[in-house]
Design an enzyme around this catalytic site. Structure first.
Site, PDB file in Angstrom:
ATOM      1  N   LYS A  90       0.830  -1.203   0.000  1.00  0.00           N
ATOM      2  CA  LYS A  90       0.000   0.000   0.000  1.00  0.00           C
ATOM      3  C   LYS A  90       0.868   1.259   0.000  1.00  0.00           C
ATOM      4  CE  LYS A  90      -3.702  -0.458   2.289  1.00  0.00           C
ATOM      5  NZ  LYS A  90      -4.466  -0.716   3.508  1.00  0.00           N
ATOM      6  N   ARG A 127      -3.461   2.969   8.362  1.00  0.00           N
ATOM      7  CA  ARG A 127      -3.762   1.661   7.747  1.00  0.00           C
ATOM      8  C   ARG A 127      -2.530   0.787   7.676  1.00  0.00           C
ATOM      9  NH1 ARG A 127      -8.323   2.450   3.691  1.00  0.00           N
ATOM     10  NH2 ARG A 127      -8.832   4.644   3.922  1.00  0.00           N
ATOM     11  N   GLY A 149      -8.211  -7.604   4.374  1.00  0.00           N
ATOM     12  CA  GLY A 149      -9.082  -7.800   5.538  1.00  0.00           C
ATOM     13  C   GLY A 149      -8.412  -8.459   6.728  1.00  0.00           C
ATOM     14  N   MET A 204      -5.718  -7.269   8.498  1.00  0.00           N
ATOM     15  CA  MET A 204      -5.216  -6.372   9.536  1.00  0.00           C
ATOM     16  C   MET A 204      -6.139  -5.154   9.639  1.00  0.00           C
ATOM     17  SD  MET A 204      -1.184  -6.884   9.087  1.00  0.00           S
ATOM     18  CE  MET A 204      -1.220  -6.495   7.378  1.00  0.00           C
ATOM     19  N   ARG A 242      -3.871  -1.461  -5.947  1.00  0.00           N
ATOM     20  CA  ARG A 242      -3.032  -2.671  -5.887  1.00  0.00           C
ATOM     21  C   ARG A 242      -3.473  -3.601  -7.006  1.00  0.00           C
ATOM     22  NH1 ARG A 242      -5.750  -4.778  -0.300  1.00  0.00           N
ATOM     23  NH2 ARG A 242      -7.819  -5.110  -1.105  1.00  0.00           N
ATOM     24  N   HIS A 295      -1.154 -41.701   4.098  1.00  0.00           N
ATOM     25  CA  HIS A 295      -1.695 -42.534   3.021  1.00  0.00           C
ATOM     26  C   HIS A 295      -2.891 -41.854   2.358  1.00  0.00           C
ATOM     27  CE1 HIS A 295      -4.292 -45.685   1.334  1.00  0.00           C
ATOM     28  NE2 HIS A 295      -3.144 -46.183   0.924  1.00  0.00           N
ATOM     29  N   SER A 355      16.103 -40.249  -7.253  1.00  0.00           N
ATOM     30  CA  SER A 355      14.850 -39.513  -7.121  1.00  0.00           C
ATOM     31  C   SER A 355      14.679 -39.213  -5.637  1.00  0.00           C
ATOM     32  CB  SER A 355      13.679 -40.348  -7.641  1.00  0.00           C
ATOM     33  OG  SER A 355      12.488 -39.644  -7.431  1.00  0.00           O
ATOM     34  N   CYS A 366      10.307 -37.018  -6.153  1.00  0.00           N
ATOM     35  CA  CYS A 366       8.974 -37.613  -6.267  1.00  0.00           C
ATOM     36  C   CYS A 366       8.199 -37.532  -4.954  1.00  0.00           C
ATOM     37  CB  CYS A 366       9.052 -39.045  -6.766  1.00  0.00           C
ATOM     38  SG  CYS A 366       9.942 -40.138  -5.648  1.00  0.00           S
ATOM     39  N   TYR A 420      14.032 -33.047 -13.187  1.00  0.00           N
ATOM     40  CA  TYR A 420      12.568 -33.031 -13.244  1.00  0.00           C
ATOM     41  C   TYR A 420      11.964 -33.034 -11.846  1.00  0.00           C
ATOM     42  CZ  TYR A 420      12.635 -38.005 -12.054  1.00  0.00           C
ATOM     43  OH  TYR A 420      12.824 -39.194 -11.409  1.00  0.00           O
TER      44      TYR A 420
END
Ligand code: PEP
Ligand code: MG
Length: 874
Positions: free
Chosen positions: A23, A93, A102, A104, A337, A455, A765, A832, A852
């Site tokens: 802000k 503010r 909303g 604070m 914003r 699980h 992995s 993974c 990956y």
């Protein structure tokens, strides 16, 4: 040099978000580009962190600087705090680096006391306005700074309206409002024990402290955890001179978006309320008019506002959310914003901005929050219904989506009820692999125990099914098919609704809306794919899951958990026979029954993946998970195997472990029973050979992954079994096919000795579920019991099973990558664990140079986007 803790709006700019908060930075930026902004100053986020470091005190240095800036502000505005000629009134503010709508607090009209009210009443010739400001100020200050509940003041307002026979606040006269202000002050004194403060500076310091304090309020803490916002950031405080929207019918206040935040459509959206202040719009005490009506009532201010909207969009190159006030027909901007938006709106806005030539494809990819994509891929609750309902419980958001159905308590019932067309929600203490079919049949799953990698969580995520886990507030009575939650007893057949994206649990049946992905999704994903370096694979155990992941863009399978295949249909009988065998021969006989079934599964998965790489992990879980628990099943097994019930029970008892997670599982199974690895190797290689023959153009390279390795010799032991078997199979088929044998790095010792492990492993992995569990030394299934206390005490900011602990676990990952590649430069690296689908963890994987990430099918788009953002950021 000492730090600077205050900045005039004229001293800042949009790039100073970290210091000035969103802000503050934007108020400075709007000031710089010449927009009408009431002037003031921002107290930095560093002042907030200092406040906490000093034991929730504003120290002398910061206090002196605030006083100096009040003077500067007085000079700029030509007004003075408490002055009887020209008094200064301000708003106070909060404003964090990331917007937390909303969460604070805000205080308006600060600087008033009875003398000042008299002055402004006379000067404006508008006593009604003056007293209205004062009673609002007392109310907000009491609520926010002194924590006297709002309700006491609202009761007084209601009583006054009743006495005057009116229904709206605006119908109260100056006299009424003055009387109310006096009543408020009396209420304040009754509750606090001292008079309401009259000194504006004292009021201001109280308000600043309240804003700092609000950074640590419970709702802000929860919001931050849900949105990955660190506690250490702190909030800034903005002190801004007031513009008044409540001075009469030529005044008003509004909030607006430059595009529709729900759909993304390019049109001004918003609301305006005449003769009102900001909080009236938010609080809904009066119904505001649509912004278009403002064009008729305030044509000049409206025209100017439209111009400002265009300037701001053009400047920020994004949809803006703005607050403004009109004082006697003149427009003042109070805030702007980048607006919060739904996932479909986010995609549309990004694509439109590219088409309008406002941003590049890279910028479009960077502006979408990957976590938002979840809501596109799963059904959601109707937002209106959601707003109107309070949850009866909250637990872990284990797998996103919305589900509503009748409660059932076991997998059998889930299947049966679903088969006759009922929608069900499966409620369990915890789930085990035996529950898979029930989970499939249910709309959603709720468990009492278990964390984000339990699980239930892992399996539900794989299925794309809603799951809320670890709801310790439930008092379960499985025997009588009932439980209590929030004081109510729920029976089988009662309706329950679950929100797996937030972890909320609702009583009754809440309407859902289906998932729907449009063309914008495809465009953004295609752009993301252009920019990312990381490949994205999926964790999938069935051809259906694999095919779904493929359609969501998965480039292979990073983890196929073979144990899930052992539970279906008649396989469980064969696996039980294997476990309860006395000799190797008996075991091999039982395994021979499983071989064709596993081979068939692998062929199906290979087909679904169309020649993409598939990593198949060998059997991992402890054997006791597979043995029967019901008396009838035990009898059946005894009969099938020609053993006594007592024999079977003795075997089952011998499998009991105190810490099964650290027990006889993973490669330890293959070390004790190499024939399991032999069978699984045959199934993998035979499946690959068959699929290769069917699709000569695919280049099948099976990847076999050995789990839970901590010592290179144990890997070598199992690998030797695999290689011998695979080579036999290939020789018998007369095939020359390349295959890889690699391992999971999921035990700290494997990470520490990764240079040695890499002498045998052809790929790593990272199994960060177990690696997190073993590095922290707490169980992935039980951590839910104590993690909340760790959040409350700011020891952890997020669940380490959901978001990778980059400092500790991440250090092991980074180290293992370097050690592994030092031994074997071409070593292929992936992840993974569940972190493979978490955006901040994906960014980490990019940075440490993994090849990956692999995640559950529905998180594949999230990972693709996060991987692209990581590459763009770098
Ligand atoms: C892991 O430990 O991270 C992993 C992927 O294996 P699992 O969750 O099956 O133990
Ligand atoms: Mg594991």
């Amino acid at each position: 040099m000492s730090k600077k803790y205050c900045y005039l709006f004229t001293e800042g700019n949009a790039k100073m978000r970290e210091l000035l908060g969103g802000k503050g930075a934007n108020l400075a930026e709007m000031t710089n580009i010449g927009l009408p902004v009431p002037q003031g100053f921002t107290i930095t986020t560093e002042a907030c962190t200092q406040y906490y470091e000093d034991g929730r005190q504003i120290n002398d240095e910061i206090m002196a600087e605030i006083m100096e800036y009040i003077e500067k502000m007085e000079k700029i505005t030509g007004k003075k705090f408490g002055d009887l000629e020209n008094p200064l009134l301000v708003s106070v503010r909060s404003g964090a680096r990331a917007s937390m709508p909303g969460m604070m607090d805000t205080i308006l009209n600060l600087g008033l006391n009875e003398d000042v009210v008299d002055v402004i009443a006379k000067k404006s010739n508008n006593p009604r306005w003056a007293w209205d400001c004062y009673r609002r100020f007392i109310q907000m200050y009491s609520d926010v700074v002194m924590e006297v509940g709002k309700k006491y003041f609202e009761q007084l307002i209601d009583a006054m309206k009743e006495k005057k026979g009116v229904t709206q606040d605006v119908e109260l006269s100056a006299e009424d409002l003055k009387e109310l202000a006096m009543q408020f002050k009396a209420e304040y004194k009754a509750k606090i024990g001292s008079d309401f403060p009259t000194d504006p500076k004292e009021q201001l310091i109280g308000a600043i402290k309240a804003v700092f304090r609000s950074w640590d309020n419970p709702r802000a803490n929860v919001y931050r955890r849900d949105n990955d916002i660190p506690y250490s950031w702190g909030t800034a405080v903005n002190v801004q001179s007031m513009a008044f929207g409540n001075m009469g019918d030529d005044c008003g206040t509004g909030v607006a978006f430059t595009r529709d935040p729900a759909t993304g459509e390019k049109k001004l959206m918003g609301e305006f309320l005449t003769n009102a202040q900001g909080e009236d719009v938010v609080a809904g005490v009066r119904t505001p008019m649509p912004i278009a009506e403002m064009a008729e009532k305030f044509p000049e201010a409206y025209d100017e506002f439209v111009k400002v909207c265009n300037i701001l969009e053009d400047h920020y190159r994004d949809m803006q959310d703005m607050e403004f006030t009109v004082e006697h027909g003149k427009l003042y901007m109070l805030q702007c914003r980048n607006g919060k938006r739904t996932a479909p709106a986010a995609l549309k806005i990004a694509c439109d901005l590219v088409d309008e030539g406002m941003i590049s494809e890279q910028q479009a990819v960077a502006m979408i929050d990957p976590r938002n994509l979840d809501t596109l891929l799963h059904p959601q609750f109707d937002p209106k219904a959601l707003k109107a309902t309070e949850p009866v419980g909250k637990a872990l958001p284990a797998s996103p989506g919305a589900a509503c159905g009748k409660i059932v308590f076991n997998a059998e019932d889930a299947k049966e009820w679903a088969a006759r067309g009922e929608k069900v929600v499966l409620v369990r203490l915890e789930t085990s692999p035996e529950d898979i079919e029930g989970m499939k049949a249910a709309q959603g799953i709720l468990t009492v125990r278990g964390g984000m990698t339990s699980h239930a969580a892992v399996v539900a995520r794989g299925m794309g099914k809603c799951c809320v886990s670890g709801c310790g507030a439930i008092n379960m009575d499985e025997a009588n098919k009932q439980f209590t939650l929030a004081g109510k007893t729920y029976h089988e057949g009662d309706w329950l609704s679950l929100d797996g994206s937030t972890g909320s649990i609702y009583d009754g049946a809440m309407p859902t809306v289906d998932a729907n992905v449009g063309g914008d999704f495809g465009r953004i994903m295609a752009w993301a794919d252009k920019f990312r370096r990381l490949k994205v694979r999926t964790n999938a155990d069935t051809p259906a899951d694999a095919a779904r992941a493929r359609s969501l863009g998965a480039q292979g399978i990073g983890l196929c958990r073979t144990e899930h295949m052992f539970f279906e249909g008649d396989r469980i009988a064969a696996i039980r026979e294997m476990i309860c065998s006395d000799t190797k021969e008996q075991r091999e006989k039982a395994l021979a029954k499983l071989l064709p079934m596993q081979q068939g599964d692998f062929e199906g998965i290979y087909e679904a993946m169309e020649g993409c790489p598939v990593t198949i992990r060998f059997l991992d879980p402890p054997l006791h998970e597979f043995v029967p628990t019901e008396e009838a099943d035990i009898e059946l097994l005894a009969k099938d195997m020609g053993k006594t019930v007592a024999d079977i029970k003795a075997i089952i008892a011998s499998l009991h472990e105190f810490n099964p997670m650290m027990g006889h599982r993973g490669c330890r199974l293959a070390v004790t029973f190499p024939e399991i690895a032999v069978m699984q190797t045959r199934a993998v290689i035979r499946a690959a050979i068959n699929v290769q023959k069917k699709h000569p153009d695919w280049n099948m390279v099976p990847e076999i992954m050995i789990p839970l390795v901590g010592e290179v010799k144990e890997l070598k032991f199992v690998k030797d079994v695999v290689v011998k078997t695979a080579d036999e199979e290939l020789a018998a088929a007369g095939m020359n096919m390349k295959y890889l044998v690699g391992t999971m790095i999921e035990i700290p010792r494997a990470a520490l000795t990764a240079d040695q492990i890499a002498t045998e492993a052809e790929f790593f992995s990272f199994g960060t579920n177990d690696l997190t569990q073993m590095t922290f030394g707490f169980s992935r299934d039980d951590a839910g019991k104590f993690l909340p206390a760790y959040y409350d005490n700011k020891i952890y900011e997020s669940d380490p099973f959901a978001r990778l602990d980059q400092v500790g676990v991440g250090k092991l990952v980074d180290m293992a990558c370097k050690l592994g590649r030092a031994t074997r430069p071409e070593l292929h690296l992936g992840i993974c664990g569940e972190h493979g689908g978490d955006p901040s963890s994906v960014e980490f994987c990019h940075k440490v140079g993994l090849d990956y990430v692999s995640c559950s099918p529905f998180r594949v788009p999230i990972a693709r986007l996060a991987a692209a953002q990581a590459a763009i950021k770098q």
